[in-house]
Design an enzyme around this catalytic site. Structure first.
Site, mmCIF file in Angstrom:
data_model
loop_
_atom_site.group_PDB
_atom_site.id
_atom_site.type_symbol
_atom_site.label_atom_id
_atom_site.label_comp_id
_atom_site.label_asym_id
_atom_site.label_seq_id
_atom_site.Cartn_x
_atom_site.Cartn_y
_atom_site.Cartn_z
ATOM 1 N N GLU A 45 -1.343 -6.344 -18.693
ATOM 2 C CA GLU A 45 -1.605 -7.588 -17.977
ATOM 3 C C GLU A 45 -2.107 -7.296 -16.562
ATOM 4 O O GLU A 45 -1.535 -6.469 -15.839
ATOM 5 C CB GLU A 45 -0.319 -8.411 -17.909
ATOM 6 C CG GLU A 45 -0.425 -9.686 -17.090
ATOM 7 C CD GLU A 45 0.894 -10.451 -17.034
ATOM 8 O OE1 GLU A 45 0.873 -11.633 -16.649
ATOM 9 O OE2 GLU A 45 1.950 -9.861 -17.380
ATOM 10 N N LYS A 117 -3.734 -16.614 -20.202
ATOM 11 C CA LYS A 117 -2.285 -16.769 -20.314
ATOM 12 C C LYS A 117 -1.884 -18.238 -20.256
ATOM 13 O O LYS A 117 -2.318 -18.984 -19.374
ATOM 14 C CB LYS A 117 -1.601 -15.986 -19.189
ATOM 15 C CG LYS A 117 -0.085 -15.921 -19.276
ATOM 16 C CD LYS A 117 0.469 -15.022 -18.167
ATOM 17 C CE LYS A 117 1.969 -14.835 -18.247
ATOM 18 N NZ LYS A 117 2.474 -13.928 -17.178
ATOM 19 N N CYS A 149 2.228 -11.269 -21.887
ATOM 20 C CA CYS A 149 3.573 -11.160 -21.337
ATOM 21 C C CYS A 149 4.469 -12.347 -21.690
ATOM 22 O O CYS A 149 4.913 -12.461 -22.819
ATOM 23 C CB CYS A 149 3.493 -10.947 -19.824
ATOM 24 S SG CYS A 149 5.004 -10.210 -19.134
#
Length: 516
Positions: A45, A117, A149
């Site tokens: 990430e 995300k 994540c």
């Protein structure tokens, strides 16, 4: 899917003040992945310029290269080595905002799109705007999607990718951790979240994480790993060193519990109308809400008098709710319920029991008995049984609002999700047969919904708290009952981190695939 080789680049984290060092580490890792023969390569990430950006204008810094220039370097690596690349980057946009993205390049070096995300974590929202789409790419040898994540903490995201056709889910991550020894760092996502995401969707999961620290306060866990569709971790990097994890994935067919989208309507509805929002606004004195829950492993065969005696013993130990593991019973076992109802009326509290029958009318049921009522819930998911038509009701009890899961229902993330949205503080799960993933699933269902889960099955039982912590675990094979303290105030704290709420930060309008 065909056999192919993946490489996960576990690069050392660096502060936003040292972007060139970050970039050179990344480029070395990309070359190493190519030299290892990788066909699909994953970066963590926000590998560039950093994860903790400090403001929404990182590319205005004199020492940060332009996004286009760095993208060209990544594209060149993909082209030279002939692999697909999913690169974690902070992506600037013309309207002045950033996205935390997986930028995908093909083996020809051409950009093939990106994933942004969706479930933003803590200070992410200070400079990133969230994504609302879940694309899947066809690489020829496999179809893959990406999440980033904290997205792994929301079951709808991985589920959407799988329903869109992903055979492999890439996790571009920055798992944070803490601990005395750098070599022993870990994170709940590599311990149970991502194994469960692989298992419940029947897909491979490959996660690339950073190691080291950023900003003097963010410590990364490393542990870049590959998980197979049965939830087994095949390879895992250490937590304290740079590594390019190379692994050969092969087709692997596993059976997952069939979904029933017609039962998931509430998952597509706005948070404001969900019953849980009313529950979360109720006044509550935490000091007066402590209660005890007991879980009892099953011994295999339903016997009402034995269960009633055990229940009375546990009530004498202040257990307000007792959850018994699923038992095998004869057809018409309900005629023995009066003995259990009498025990509950006399001793108070509440009792949960699962019973399975076989034969022409095979079914699985979980029963909740309180002094006021007996509620029987028939399993809505499973294989080889007659299925129930509706989710469990949510019932007020001394421990809080309780809902039921039966048998394989716990393997389907939509079930517990719907019960939480319906206002459940605690889900009592009467499972039947042992399974190597049960402990991880209990912890995941508790953590992703911020509720308590009390589960029992043959020869084992467990209680997990709203953070996924194990509050009680029975010794395997001992048939020993275990108790734990629960407090519904904790199940009504839905923030995983400041500004990251499991109810309010869902995107129900984006979860259409779950309802089709």
């Amino acid at each position: 899917m065909q056999p192919f080789r993946i490489a996960l680049c576990q690069v050392r984290a660096g502060d936003i003040e040292e972007p060139e060092r970050n970039l050179q580490n990344i480029l070395r890792a990309l070359d190493a992945a190519g030299e290892a023969g990788a066909q699909l390569v994953v970066l963590p990430e926000c590998s560039y310029p950093a994860y903790y950006l400090k403001n929404a204008s990182p590319y205005e810094r004199a020492d940060v290269r332009d996004f286009e220039e760095v993208s060209a370097l990544f594209a060149d690596a993909a082209r030279r080595h002939g692999y697909w690349l999913a690169a974690g980057m902070a992506v600037p946009h013309s309207h002045g905002k950033l996205t935390n993205s997986a930028v995908v390049f093909g083996p020809d070096g051409e950009g093939r799109g990106r994933y942004d995300k969706s479930f933003l974590w803590h200070f992410d929202s200070n400079w990133f705007e969230r994504g609302r789409e879940f694309p899947v790419w066809d690489a020829g040898f496999a179809r893959f999607g990406a999440l980033i994540c904290a997205d792994g903490r929301q079951p709808e995201i991985a589920r959407s990718l799988a329903l869109h056709g992903a055979e492999v889910i890439l996790d571009l991550t920055a798992w944070v951790s803490s601990g005395r020894e750098s070599a022993q760092l870990s994170n709940t996502q590599c311990e149970y979240f991502m194994p469960v995401r692989a298992f419940e969707n029947g897909v491979w999961v490959a996660a690339a994480d950073k190691w080291g620290t950023e900003a003097g306060s963010i410590v990364y866990a490393g542990r870049s790993l590959v998980i197979d569709p049965s939830g087994v971790t095949r390879v895992c990097a250490p937590s304290d060193e740079e590594s390019v994890v190379v692994y050969d994935l092969e087709p692997m067919v596993v059976g997952i519990v069939p979904r029933r989208p017609a039962l998931y309507r509430t998952l597509g509805e706005p948070a404001v109308g969900q019953p849980t929002m009313k529950v979360l606004s109720e006044p509550l004195v935490p000091a007066l809400a402590n209660r005890r829950v007991a879980v009892v492993p099953s011994n295999g065969t339903f016997n009402a008098s034995t269960i009633a005696a055990r229940y009375r013993e546990l009530r004498a130990q202040d257990a307000d709710l007792v959850v018994f593991g699923g038992e095998d019973g004869p057809e018409g076992w309900q005629v023995e319920l009066p003995a259990l109802e009498a025990a509950v009326r006399e001793a108070g509290g509440a009792l949960v029991l699962g019973v399975a029958t076989t034969g022409c009318s095979a079914h699985q049921s979980t029963v909740l008995i309180t002094p006021e009522a007996t509620i029987e819930h028939n399993a809505t998911h499973g294989r080889g049984i007659q299925l129930g038509a509706a989710p469990s009701p949510v019932v007020p009890t001394p421990v809080g609002n309780v809902a039921l899961m039966c048998g394989d229902e716990g393997f389907v993330p939509e079930v517990a999700r719907g019960l939480m949205l319906a206002g459940a503080d605690l889900v009592a799960w009467a499972a039947f047969r042992p399974h190597p993933m049960l402990d991880a699933i209990v912890r995941t269902r508790a953590d992703e919904n911020r509720i308590f889960v009390a589960a029992a099955w043959e020869d084992a039982a467990v209680v997990a708290g709203p953070t996924g912590a194990l509050l009680a675990v029975s010794p395997r094979g001992s048939a020993v009952a275990m108790t734990a303290t629960v407090n519904k105030a904790l199940s009504r704290m839905k923030e995983m981190a400041p500004g990251t709420d499991v109810v309010r930060n869902r995107l129900p309008e984006a979860y259409g695939a779950l309802l089709r």
